[in-house]
Design a protein around this motif. Structure first.
Motif, PDB file in Angstrom:
ATOM      1  N   VAL A  22      13.606   0.623  -5.822  1.00 40.52           N
ATOM      2  CA  VAL A  22      14.842   1.041  -6.480  1.00 40.52           C
ATOM      3  C   VAL A  22      15.547   2.129  -5.664  1.00 40.52           C
ATOM      4  O   VAL A  22      16.774   2.110  -5.501  1.00 40.52           O
ATOM      5  CB  VAL A  22      14.556   1.539  -7.910  1.00 40.52           C
ATOM      6  CG1 VAL A  22      15.828   2.086  -8.549  1.00 40.52           C
ATOM      7  CG2 VAL A  22      13.978   0.420  -8.758  1.00 40.52           C
ATOM      8  N   ASP A  23      14.780   3.079  -5.141  1.00 39.58           N
ATOM      9  CA  ASP A  23      15.375   4.136  -4.315  1.00 39.58           C
ATOM     10  C   ASP A  23      16.023   3.554  -3.062  1.00 39.58           C
ATOM     11  O   ASP A  23      17.113   3.978  -2.653  1.00 39.58           O
ATOM     12  CB  ASP A  23      14.312   5.160  -3.914  1.00 39.58           C
ATOM     13  CG  ASP A  23      13.860   6.011  -5.087  1.00 39.58           C
ATOM     14  OD1 ASP A  23      14.643   6.164  -6.037  1.00 39.58           O
ATOM     15  OD2 ASP A  23      12.715   6.511  -5.056  1.00 39.58           O
ATOM     16  N   ILE A  24      15.341   2.598  -2.458  1.00 36.61           N
ATOM     17  CA  ILE A  24      15.887   1.961  -1.255  1.00 36.61           C
ATOM     18  C   ILE A  24      17.209   1.263  -1.573  1.00 36.61           C
ATOM     19  O   ILE A  24      18.189   1.367  -0.824  1.00 36.61           O
ATOM     20  CB  ILE A  24      14.868   0.963  -0.670  1.00 36.61           C
ATOM     21  CG1 ILE A  24      13.642   1.707  -0.143  1.00 36.61           C
ATOM     22  CG2 ILE A  24      15.506   0.123   0.432  1.00 36.61           C
ATOM     23  CD1 ILE A  24      12.519   0.792   0.298  1.00 36.61           C
ATOM     24  N   LEU A  25      17.223   0.550  -2.701  1.00 37.30           N
ATOM     25  CA  LEU A  25      18.433  -0.170  -3.093  1.00 37.30           C
ATOM     26  C   LEU A  25      19.583   0.798  -3.366  1.00 37.30           C
ATOM     27  O   LEU A  25      20.714   0.595  -2.883  1.00 37.30           O
ATOM     28  CB  LEU A  25      18.162  -1.019  -4.336  1.00 37.30           C
ATOM     29  CG  LEU A  25      19.364  -1.740  -4.953  1.00 37.30           C
ATOM     30  CD1 LEU A  25      19.942  -2.741  -3.966  1.00 37.30           C
ATOM     31  CD2 LEU A  25      18.967  -2.435  -6.254  1.00 37.30           C
ATOM     32  N   MET A  26      19.311   1.861  -4.107  1.00 34.99           N
ATOM     33  CA  MET A  26      20.365   2.768  -4.535  1.00 34.99           C
ATOM     34  C   MET A  26      20.850   3.684  -3.414  1.00 34.99           C
ATOM     35  O   MET A  26      22.046   3.995  -3.336  1.00 34.99           O
ATOM     36  CB  MET A  26      19.873   3.611  -5.724  1.00 34.99           C
ATOM     37  CG  MET A  26      19.492   2.797  -6.950  1.00 34.99           C
ATOM     38  SD  MET A  26      20.875   1.820  -7.608  1.00 34.99           S
ATOM     39  CE  MET A  26      21.980   3.140  -8.103  1.00 34.99           C
ATOM     40  N   ARG A  27      19.935   4.146  -2.556  1.00 32.48           N
ATOM     41  CA  ARG A  27      20.288   5.167  -1.573  1.00 32.48           C
ATOM     42  C   ARG A  27      20.606   4.612  -0.182  1.00 32.48           C
ATOM     43  O   ARG A  27      21.247   5.294   0.614  1.00 32.48           O
ATOM     44  CB  ARG A  27      19.156   6.181  -1.464  1.00 32.48           C
ATOM     45  CG  ARG A  27      18.879   6.940  -2.754  1.00 32.48           C
ATOM     46  CD  ARG A  27      17.788   7.972  -2.559  1.00 32.48           C
ATOM     47  NE  ARG A  27      17.533   8.709  -3.793  1.00 32.48           N
ATOM     48  CZ  ARG A  27      16.647   9.699  -3.893  1.00 32.48           C
ATOM     49  NH1 ARG A  27      15.936  10.063  -2.826  1.00 32.48           N
ATOM     50  NH2 ARG A  27      16.475  10.320  -5.044  1.00 32.48           N
TER      51      ARG A  27
END
Length: 277
Positions: free
Chosen positions: A180-185
């Motif tokens: 999720v962090d990879i997708l969002m950031r």
């Protein structure tokens, strides 16, 4: 002359003929919108008005009801486009980054769904919305707009995600970032042109929708501009034809303006995956 050169010439001739085919009705609409009521009766006898006037546009834009219709269309189209993109992001990311069985079938199925006309599902859709007590509510139209625009948005966003090097995400994963962090950031900021293109195309599609709001919205104050013009056309007379033409031009102006101003960004996003590497 070579065969390839001949094929190119025939292609351009066909495109020009197609452009003229669609441009002539639009030019005739402009001619009507610039006429005085007296010149409307001349019909095809005079294509270029002898005394062109912008009074018809002033009359339309000074009508508070017309401005409400424009706002309703903009509100529903933007909200539906945003919902379509929000629903498409996780699906497109999964199809781009996760190798699962049947991924190609999923993409083809989404494309097949996109080809289904809203007319096919109109009757069961009306009964379903009635059972849920969602008739005459903006949320019902926005939800349908989001569902109809999601398949195309998934395809566009998958192309945008495919163009982003996986090495960037792998480096972040090594540093302990979650999916999720990879997708969002990382992924979404880099895919902003593709996201914007998907939103714009979905919004333009929603702007031209007629059947969905016509069936689900019964109150005059809730109608978008497409439904309002249809109802106005049903009561139009020869003396108000020029007002209807002006209203139609104002209605199509947002979509045309968006495509003219943002066509390079849209095309770049569409071909991003094809020129990767």
């Amino acid at each position: 002359m070579s065969a390839a050169r001949t094929a190119d010439i025939l292609t351009y001739v066909a495109l020009i003929a197609l452009g003229v085919f669609f441009a002539v009705p639009f030019a005739w609409l402009i001619s009507l919108a610039l006429r005085t009521p007296a010149e409307v009766y001349l019909g095809a006898a005079r294509f270029i008005p002898s005394e062109p006037t912008l009074a018809n546009f002033a009359t339309i834009l000074s009508d508070p009801a017309f401005l409400i219709y424009l706002w309703n269309g903009l509100k529903l189209s933007a909200a539906g486009g945003g919902l379509a993109v929000a629903l498409a992001i996780p699906a497109a990311y999964a199809c781009s980054r996760i190798d699962f069985r049947g991924r190609g079938a999923v993409m083809v199925s989404l494309l097949a769904v996109q080809m289904i006309s809203p007319l096919v599902i109109l009757v069961p859709l009306y009964r379903w919305m009635n059972a849920l007590d969602l008739l005459n509510r903006d949320i019902s139209v926005i939800a349908i707009y989001g569902a109809l625009g999601m398949p195309l948005a998934v395809w566009l966003l998958k192309v945008a995600f495919d163009a982003i090097p996986r090495e960037l995400e792998e480096a972040a994963e090594i540093d302990g970032a979650s999916r999720v962090d990879i997708l969002m950031r990382i992924t979404l900021p880099l895919a902003r042109p593709g996201i914007a293109s998907a939103f714009i195309l979905a919004m333009v599609m929603n702007w031209s929708q007629f059947l969905i709001p016509f069936v689900l919205l019964e109150r005059d104050a809730d109608w978008p501009i497409s439904v309002a013009i249809f109802n106005f056309a049903g009561s139009v007379s020869a003396s108000t034809t020029q007002l209807l033409a002006a209203a139609c031009l104002v209605a199509v102006l947002p979509a045309v303006t968006i495509f003219v101003l943002l066509q390079r960004m849209i095309v770049s996003a569409l071909i991003a995956g094809a020129v990767k590497g």
